[in-house]
Design a protein around this motif. Structure first.
Motif, PDB file in Angstrom:
ATOM      1  N   LEU A 170       0.907  -1.089  -0.029  1.00 23.97           N
ATOM      2  CA  LEU A 170       0.144  -0.034   0.082  1.00 23.97           C
ATOM      3  C   LEU A 170       0.770   1.232  -0.057  1.00 23.97           C
ATOM      4  O   LEU A 170       0.559   2.258  -0.784  1.00 23.97           O
ATOM      5  CB  LEU A 170      -1.060  -0.097   1.417  1.00 23.97           C
ATOM      6  N   TYR A 273      -6.729  -1.510   0.208  1.00 25.77           N
ATOM      7  CA  TYR A 273      -7.305  -1.153   1.516  1.00 25.77           C
ATOM      8  C   TYR A 273      -8.366  -1.764   2.072  1.00 25.77           C
ATOM      9  O   TYR A 273      -8.345  -2.023   3.436  1.00 25.77           O
ATOM     10  CB  TYR A 273      -7.403   0.341   1.295  1.00 25.77           C
ATOM     11  N   LEU A 294      -4.572   1.414   9.342  1.00 25.94           N
ATOM     12  CA  LEU A 294      -3.384   1.606   8.653  1.00 25.94           C
ATOM     13  C   LEU A 294      -2.272   1.701   9.870  1.00 25.94           C
ATOM     14  O   LEU A 294      -1.198   1.232   9.635  1.00 25.94           O
ATOM     15  CB  LEU A 294      -3.483   2.775   7.957  1.00 25.94           C
TER      16      LEU A 294
END
Length: 524
Positions: A170, A273, A294
């Motif tokens: 990511l 995500y 995250l």
């Protein structure tokens, strides 16, 4: 006494012929130097061999957890049917407790028994007939591999390696997207430079370039699904008066190909995500509730795994990701950093600048507990994370509003009941005593001092008592003498002040006379 011995091939029960040997453990290895000597100390009662590797794996897992498995239960029933009153020497006390609970057999687990097991292991091939050394080593190796696979064979939802890879990918995609968008803005900016200032959103800019093509088609193109009406009008007006250069069809094809790559990467990033979010909820739900998906994933990736993160103390989790700043501060003897990756958590971001350090410290403490609960807990629920988040919100509100935390409610209530409510009288110093003037100020001072005098003591019941009357007379005399002293002091101060003033006036007159004489002499 009977001895339970576990091997990779099966369970064996030996009988200890001389129990006194356990009292002298230091020289016990001498009795097991040869198979003949070992057979004089213990004898095999029964041996239960495992049917297959799956049976051995099941028994090994049960022994690790201290539970009684089926093959062992059958063997003990068979042995203790004949010798019911014997004690059983076991290696693991936890296993001995489970045997005692389920079968009622008296079990013993001592350090002497551990030494005896070690001696039996050295002569196990000779003590158990029909068990060659090659077969035993092969069975031991196979069982070790199976146990290792079993320990690593967690639920697929519980593999934190996927989180480490996903969050790293990511971050890489974010960097690539930034590079691609900057390159596309710069490339298309040669043809239509005004568009970059009008459309600030990257994705909207890329879609507008794909829909429009060259700037000449902007007037005909419909941007209603991409841009608001006011921005669309600005784009069309700027396209008519643009200062950009002309580009060929081939240039436009390459620019639009780059824009398509940006859109594909954006869609994949959104999908990745969601995948990361689901994994974090499955693996570390309490940590996710406290710091977010995250930040939690980055903490796990930085530590290497969830287990490694659970081993870290709260102080380490607080500055995880700020190692360079920490060592630089230690080297230069400056203040150490207050936060690292945890700075990006929502709760730290919501607090004011002065409280960010306190909030990050409290959040790191709760996150350390949440990591341990998620990594080592058997039945993981989100109750702990929800409760800790509510406590942190309450504490954050108290810090922002400026309220202090109650230290001891019980102590405060006790102090309230025992509060002393006495009223004390404090006499003030009369300001008029500082005056150095005569006449009026002096009178004012005397009047003020008389007003501020304490009230006279009333003597009613003890008026006839000579001691009381003498005490009152002494007090009056002391007050009068004090007044006289203060008045004398004030007069002396006034006289000195007047004397100084007169001297200064005389000195000035003399100086003026001398100046006049000098001026007259100079004129002559």
């Amino acid at each position: 006494m009977l001895v339970l011995f576990e091997t990779a091939a099966g369970f064996a029960v030996f009988k200890l012929l001389d129990e006194k040997k356990l009292s002298k453990v230091e020289n016990l290895f001498e009795d097991f130097e040869t198979p003949e000597k070992a057979n004089k100390v213990i004898q095999l009662v029964d041996f239960k061999k495992f049917a297959d590797s799956a049976d051995a794996l099941q028994a090994g897992v049960a022994l690790n957890e201290g539970k009684l498995c089926k093959p062992l239960k059958k063997l003990l029933k068979k042995v203790f049917a004949e010798e019911a009153q014997e004690q059983l020497l076991v290696l693991d006390a936890k296993l001995g407790n489970s045997i005692k609970e389920k079968m009622g057999v008296s079990c013993v687990a001592t350090s002497a028994g551990t030494e005896l097991m070690r001696c039996i292991k050295s002569q196990v091939q000779a003590l158990i007939p029909g068990l060659p050394e090659k077969d035993l080593s092969a069975m031991s190796l196979g069982l070790a591999h199976n146990l290792a696979r079993y320990k690593l064979k967690f639920s697929p939802d519980k593999v934190d390696t996927m989180i480490v890879q996903a969050v790293s990918l990511l971050d890489d995609i974010d960097k690539e997207l930034n590079n691609y968008v900057m390159r596309s803005r710069e490339w298309y900016g040669w043809h239509f430079p005004e568009l970059s200032k009008i459309i600030t959103d990257n994705i909207a800019y890329i879609r507008a370039v794909l829909a429009m093509g060259t700037r000449e088609k902007a007037v005909v193109t419909d941007f209603s699904s991409i841009l608001p009406e006011d921005v669309e009008e600005k784009v069309k007006e700027a396209a008519e008066m643009s200062m950009g250069t002309e580009i060929t069809e081939e240039d436009l094809i390459n620019i639009q190909a780059l824009c398509e790559q940006v859109l594909e990467l954006t869609e994949y990033r959104a999908q990745l995500y969601e995948y990361l979010k689901n994994r974090m909820v499955a693996i570390a739900p309490n940590l996710t509730i406290l710091v977010g998906e995250l930040v939690g994933a980055r903490l796990i990736a930085h530590a290497g795994s969830l287990i490694n993160l659970a081993k870290h103390p709260a102080s380490t989790i607080q500055i995880l990701g700020a190692e360079k700043a920490l060592f630089r501060a230690l080297k230069t003897r400056h203040a150490t950093p207050k936060y690292g990756l945890i700075y990006h958590a929502q709760m730290v971001g919501q607090t004011s600048v002065k409280n960010k350090g306190k909030m990050s410290r409290m959040l790191a403490a709760k996150a350390a507990l949440a990591c341990r609960y998620d990594a080592l807990g058997e039945d993981t629920t989100t109750d702990m994370g929800v409760d800790n988040r509510a406590k942190l919100h309450t504490r954050m509100k108290m810090l922002e509003d400026g309220f202090s935390r109650k230290i001891s409610g019980k102590g405060k209530t006790m102090a309230k009941n025992e509060k002393y409510e006495g009223i004390s009288e404090v006499s003030e110093y009369p300001v008029a005593a500082d005056s150095t003037l005569e006449s009026s100020s002096k009178r004012k001072f005397d009047e003020d001092f008389e007003e501020e005098k304490p009230k006279k003591i009333k003597v009613e019941d003890d008026a006839e008592d000579p001691n009381v009357s003498e005490l009152v007379h002494n007090r009056k005399f002391k007050k009068k003498s004090l007044n006289v002293k203060i008045n004398d002091l004030a007069r002396n101060i006034n006289k000195k002040q007047l004397g100084k003033n007169e001297k200064s006036v005389d000195g000035e007159k003399k100086k003026k006379k001398k100046k006049k004489k000098k001026d007259q002499e100079a004129e002559v």
